[in-house]
Motif scaffolding. Structure first.
Motif, PDB file in Angstrom:
ATOM      1  N   PHE A 103       0.844  -1.190   0.052  1.00  0.00           N
ATOM      2  CA  PHE A 103      -0.077  -0.087  -0.041  1.00  0.00           C
ATOM      3  C   PHE A 103       0.986   1.094   0.014  1.00  0.00           C
ATOM      4  N   ALA A 104       0.491   2.119  -0.926  1.00  0.00           N
ATOM      5  CA  ALA A 104       1.342   3.336  -0.978  1.00  0.00           C
ATOM      6  C   ALA A 104       1.015   4.392   0.292  1.00  0.00           C
ATOM      7  N   LEU A 105       2.040   5.156   0.173  1.00  0.00           N
ATOM      8  CA  LEU A 105       1.912   6.179   1.429  1.00  0.00           C
ATOM      9  C   LEU A 105       2.708   7.668   0.823  1.00  0.00           C
ATOM     10  N   ILE A 106       2.160   8.385   1.488  1.00  0.00           N
ATOM     11  CA  ILE A 106       2.838   9.913   1.180  1.00  0.00           C
ATOM     12  C   ILE A 106       3.405  10.361   2.595  1.00  0.00           C
ATOM     13  N   VAL A 107       4.440  10.873   2.647  1.00  0.00           N
ATOM     14  CA  VAL A 107       5.282  11.295   3.814  1.00  0.00           C
ATOM     15  C   VAL A 107       5.561  12.689   3.995  1.00  0.00           C
ATOM     16  N   TYR A 108       5.081  12.940   5.033  1.00  0.00           N
ATOM     17  CA  TYR A 108       5.366  14.742   5.178  1.00  0.00           C
ATOM     18  C   TYR A 108       6.397  14.796   6.283  1.00  0.00           C
ATOM     19  N   ARG A 109       7.409  15.764   6.071  1.00  0.00           N
ATOM     20  CA  ARG A 109       8.487  15.717   6.791  1.00  0.00           C
ATOM     21  C   ARG A 109       8.582  17.200   7.322  1.00  0.00           C
ATOM     22  N   LEU A 110       8.689  17.273   8.674  1.00  0.00           N
ATOM     23  CA  LEU A 110       9.129  18.605   9.174  1.00  0.00           C
ATOM     24  C   LEU A 110      10.602  18.457  10.109  1.00  0.00           C
ATOM     25  N   ALA A 111      11.551  19.520   9.645  1.00  0.00           N
ATOM     26  CA  ALA A 111      12.800  19.489  10.335  1.00  0.00           C
ATOM     27  C   ALA A 111      12.988  20.734  10.922  1.00  0.00           C
ATOM     28  N   GLU A 112      13.934  20.745  12.067  1.00  0.00           N
ATOM     29  CA  GLU A 112      14.191  22.013  12.949  1.00  0.00           C
ATOM     30  C   GLU A 112      15.431  21.425  13.326  1.00  0.00           C
ATOM     31  N   GLY A 113      16.654  21.866  12.785  1.00  0.00           N
ATOM     32  CA  GLY A 113      18.068  21.617  13.486  1.00  0.00           C
ATOM     33  C   GLY A 113      18.099  19.916  13.068  1.00  0.00           C
ATOM     34  N   ARG A 114      18.760  19.506  14.094  1.00  0.00           N
ATOM     35  CA  ARG A 114      19.121  17.952  14.077  1.00  0.00           C
ATOM     36  C   ARG A 114      17.882  17.272  14.348  1.00  0.00           C
ATOM     37  N   ASP A 115      16.650  17.833  14.773  1.00  0.00           N
ATOM     38  CA  ASP A 115      15.504  17.015  14.997  1.00  0.00           C
ATOM     39  C   ASP A 115      14.281  17.254  13.899  1.00  0.00           C
ATOM     40  N   GLY A 116      13.506  16.073  13.654  1.00  0.00           N
ATOM     41  CA  GLY A 116      12.453  16.362  12.812  1.00  0.00           C
ATOM     42  C   GLY A 116      11.450  15.510  13.049  1.00  0.00           C
ATOM     43  N   VAL A 117      10.188  15.286  12.271  1.00  0.00           N
ATOM     44  CA  VAL A 117       9.035  14.412  12.426  1.00  0.00           C
ATOM     45  C   VAL A 117       8.683  14.032  10.862  1.00  0.00           C
ATOM     46  N   LEU A 118       8.287  12.767  10.978  1.00  0.00           N
ATOM     47  CA  LEU A 118       7.630  12.124   9.719  1.00  0.00           C
ATOM     48  C   LEU A 118       6.076  11.642   9.762  1.00  0.00           C
ATOM     49  N   ALA A 119       5.293  12.363   9.235  1.00  0.00           N
ATOM     50  CA  ALA A 119       4.006  12.143   9.363  1.00  0.00           C
ATOM     51  C   ALA A 119       3.475  11.424   8.306  1.00  0.00           C
ATOM     52  N   THR A 120       2.767  10.187   8.135  1.00  0.00           N
ATOM     53  CA  THR A 120       2.555   9.601   6.946  1.00  0.00           C
ATOM     54  C   THR A 120       0.880   9.525   6.912  1.00  0.00           C
ATOM     55  N   VAL A 121       0.525   9.707   5.573  1.00  0.00           N
ATOM     56  CA  VAL A 121      -0.653   9.514   5.164  1.00  0.00           C
ATOM     57  C   VAL A 121      -0.970   8.314   4.212  1.00  0.00           C
ATOM     58  N   ASP A 122      -1.843   7.475   4.693  1.00  0.00           N
ATOM     59  CA  ASP A 122      -2.175   6.145   3.901  1.00  0.00           C
ATOM     60  C   ASP A 122      -2.684   6.353   2.508  1.00  0.00           C
ATOM     61  N   GLY A 123      -1.899   5.802   1.782  1.00  0.00           N
ATOM     62  CA  GLY A 123      -2.114   5.921   0.065  1.00  0.00           C
ATOM     63  C   GLY A 123      -3.652   5.597  -0.399  1.00  0.00           C
ATOM     64  N   ARG A 124      -4.190   4.565   0.602  1.00  0.00           N
ATOM     65  CA  ARG A 124      -5.791   4.177   0.137  1.00  0.00           C
ATOM     66  C   ARG A 124      -6.607   5.533   0.627  1.00  0.00           C
ATOM     67  N   TYR A 125      -6.203   6.331   1.238  1.00  0.00           N
ATOM     68  CA  TYR A 125      -7.107   7.711   1.436  1.00  0.00           C
ATOM     69  C   TYR A 125      -7.003   8.460   0.057  1.00  0.00           C
ATOM     70  N   LEU A 126      -5.734   8.481  -0.317  1.00  0.00           N
ATOM     71  CA  LEU A 126      -5.365   9.404  -1.698  1.00  0.00           C
ATOM     72  C   LEU A 126      -6.159   8.518  -2.750  1.00  0.00           C
ATOM     73  N   SER A 127      -6.000   7.286  -2.816  1.00  0.00           N
ATOM     74  CA  SER A 127      -6.896   6.507  -4.027  1.00  0.00           C
ATOM     75  C   SER A 127      -8.148   6.855  -4.033  1.00  0.00           C
ATOM     76  N   ASN A 128      -8.954   6.784  -2.673  1.00  0.00           N
ATOM     77  CA  ASN A 128     -10.319   7.007  -2.673  1.00  0.00           C
ATOM     78  C   ASN A 128     -10.812   8.392  -3.064  1.00  0.00           C
ATOM     79  N   VAL A 129      -9.915   9.253  -2.665  1.00  0.00           N
ATOM     80  CA  VAL A 129     -10.062  10.584  -3.229  1.00  0.00           C
ATOM     81  C   VAL A 129     -10.094  10.801  -4.844  1.00  0.00           C
ATOM     82  N   LEU A 130      -9.093  10.149  -5.485  1.00  0.00           N
ATOM     83  CA  LEU A 130      -8.937  10.345  -6.857  1.00  0.00           C
ATOM     84  C   LEU A 130     -10.180   9.508  -7.545  1.00  0.00           C
TER      85      LEU A 130
END
Length: 515
Positions: free
Chosen positions: A140-167
């Motif tokens: 299952f595909a996924l799309i990853v959002y990255r937020l970085a600040e200095g040496r720290d960061g966060v990766l938040a993922t959205v399930d590709g099935r949500y994107l597929s349903n939208v399309l």
């Protein structure tokens, strides 16, 4: 030929009527096609805009979760686990939240403590990455959002099935894909490398103003025809009915004339005016020495129309000029082939009126006519009719002079019945008189008519004019005129007016009989 002319007229009516019947369908089809194309472009654009809005909402949720948990990237994973799981549980569309330190994931909402490197260069604009799957959900595909600040960061993922349903759901007729950098995902949720193929119809590309991705939409080939068939068939049915009614109305209108003049014009172009020839005979021996050319109208429904009906209308409208030209052209197309049957100087008389003399084409028409025959084989005589007074002016005098130089003779037709016959004798240098049948018909029992006829013959002798007597129907009339030296006779006693082909056939028969 009359039959072929009628068939051509019918085919012409059918073709024009069919064109008129098809015109609403053709014009309506073009308009509907253009409207369908424009509608599909609007639909594709609207679907891409809706998909973009919904995907922006999903990514905004992921960005919100990333901001809410970024501060926990500085502490231990044990202190952040509960917060990460809370984000996944409460924020719509977010499948996982992962903390990053020094380029490695060290804490996840799914496993807690974790250790895996992160390739920051794979993220478009450093923020977004489209993956065909990961170790947890490889299919299952996924799309990853990255937020970085200095040496720290966060990766938040959205399930590709949500994107597929939208399309799939924003518009079920159009096709949509989402493109993130070098990868794109279709409606089935499959991720592909490179750039998607262009849509054959109504392609639209819309880029997000908040995140580095774009939605591409459009329709497959032939979608416009399927849309027209599905959405506009009632309109096509109505256009077909209207076209049929228009075609029937056009066929009916073309079958009738709006005015007598229009009907004459139609008949002229349809070739319905044809030459009939009535023989002129030598009074002493009965030999055919010429013919008067008469115009007849073979109407497709009314049959032969009397010249007394259509000739005055043709003269008033000026159509008599092209009609006379057509008559001469029809003769010139047939008679020269049989010039050996005519004999030298065969006399051909053609009626002309004031309208013909005023036209600028009579000389050229006569020149073309005589040029079609061997030199000296025919003599063309123009017979002046008196339906309209012919004035003597410079133009008419010059024209008649040029015609005389060409070898064309001039006669007064139906002499004695018109108010201007004697005036014509004074004004024009005529070569012959045609005595009207009204004088000839009463020579047997009307002494007064005989005296008038004798006076006319005496006048012709004094003026050295050739005499042609019309309307000979009895032997007594023939003998009376022959006894008084009238050399040329014409009438039913010798032959009725006949079509050109029949006239030629009779010439051939007489030639065989003479041989």
């Amino acid at each position: 030929m009359p039959g072929s002319s009628k068939v051509r007229r019918l085919l012409w009516r059918l073709c024009i009527s069919l064109l008129v019947a098809l015109l609403p369908l053709l014009l309506g089809g073009v308009i509907i096609y253009w409207q369908t194309q424009a509608g599909l472009r609007r639909e594709a654009g609207h679907a891409a805009s809706e998909a973009l809005h919904l995907i922006d909402v999903m990514l905004a949720n992921a960005a919100g979760s990333a901001r809410a948990t970024l501060a926990y990237a500085e502490g231990p994973c044990s202190a952040a686990e509960l917060v990460l799981r809370e984000q996944v549980a409460t924020v719509p569309f977010v499948r996982s939240v992962n903390l990053v330190r020094n380029g490695r994931v060290f804490c996840t909402s799914l496993f807690g403590a974790f250790d895996e490197p992160v390739d920051a260069a794979a993220f478009v604009d450093g923020r977004l990455n489209l993956l065909p799957g990961n170790a947890v959900t490889p299919d299952f595909a996924l799309i990853v959002y990255r937020l970085a600040e200095g040496r720290d960061g966060v990766l938040a993922t959205v399930d590709g099935r949500y994107l597929s349903n939208v399309l799939q759901l924003v518009d079920q007729r159009s096709d949509l894909v989402i493109q993130v950098g070098p990868r794109w995902m279709d409606e089935a949720g499959e991720v592909h490398e490179g750039t998607p193929d262009a849509f054959p119809l109504a392609e639209t590309r819309q880029a997000s103003t908040r995140f580095p991705y774009q939605v591409v939409g459009g329709f497959p080939a032939g979608a416009q025809w399927r849309t027209m068939g599905a959405d506009y068939w009632p309109l096509f049915a109505m256009l077909a009915v209207l076209g049929g009614l228009f075609g029937i109305g056009c066929y009916w209108l073309l079958g009738r004339a709006a005015t007598p003049t229009r009907e004459i014009e139609r008949a002229m172009y349809a070739g319905e005016f044809v030459p009939f020839l009535q023989p002129l005979v030598e009074a002493t021996g009965g030999r055919w020495i010429g013919a008067e050319v008469l115009m007849r109208w073979r109407h497709p429904r009314a049959g032969l129309v009397s010249p007394d009906i259509f000739i005055p209308l043709a003269e008033q409208s000026g159509l008599i000029v092209p009609m006379t030209r057509s008559l001469l052209q029809q003769l010139a197309a047939v008679l020269p082939k049989h010039s050996q049957l005519l004999g030298e100087g065969f006399h051909l008389g053609v009626n002309v009126s004031a309208v013909n003399l005023r036209s600028g084409s009579l000389f050229g028409d006569c020149l073309d006519f005589l040029g079609a025959f061997p030199v000296g084989s025919v003599t063309l005589m123009l017979e002046l009719t008196e339906r309209e007074l012919i004035g003597s002016d410079a133009h008419t005098d010059e024209l008649l002079g040029r015609l005389r130089e060409l070898g064309v003779s001039l006669a007064i037709d139906d002499f004695g019945t018109g108010h201007s016959s004697l005036a014509y004798l004074r004004r024009f240098h005529v070569d012959a008189l045609k005595i009207d049948k009204s004088f000839v018909a009463t020579v047997d029992d009307d002494s007064r008519s005989r005296h008038i006829l004798d006076s006319i013959l005496d006048l012709c002798g004094r003026l050295d004019l050739q005499v042609i007597a019309e309307g000979i129907e009895t032997s007594a009339q023939r003998d009376y005129l022959a006894a008084r030296g009238v050399p040329c006779l014409q009438g039913y006693l010798f032959g009725r007016p006949m079509p050109l082909a029949e006239f030629v056939a009779e010439l051939e028969r007489r030639a065989r009989a003479g041989a």
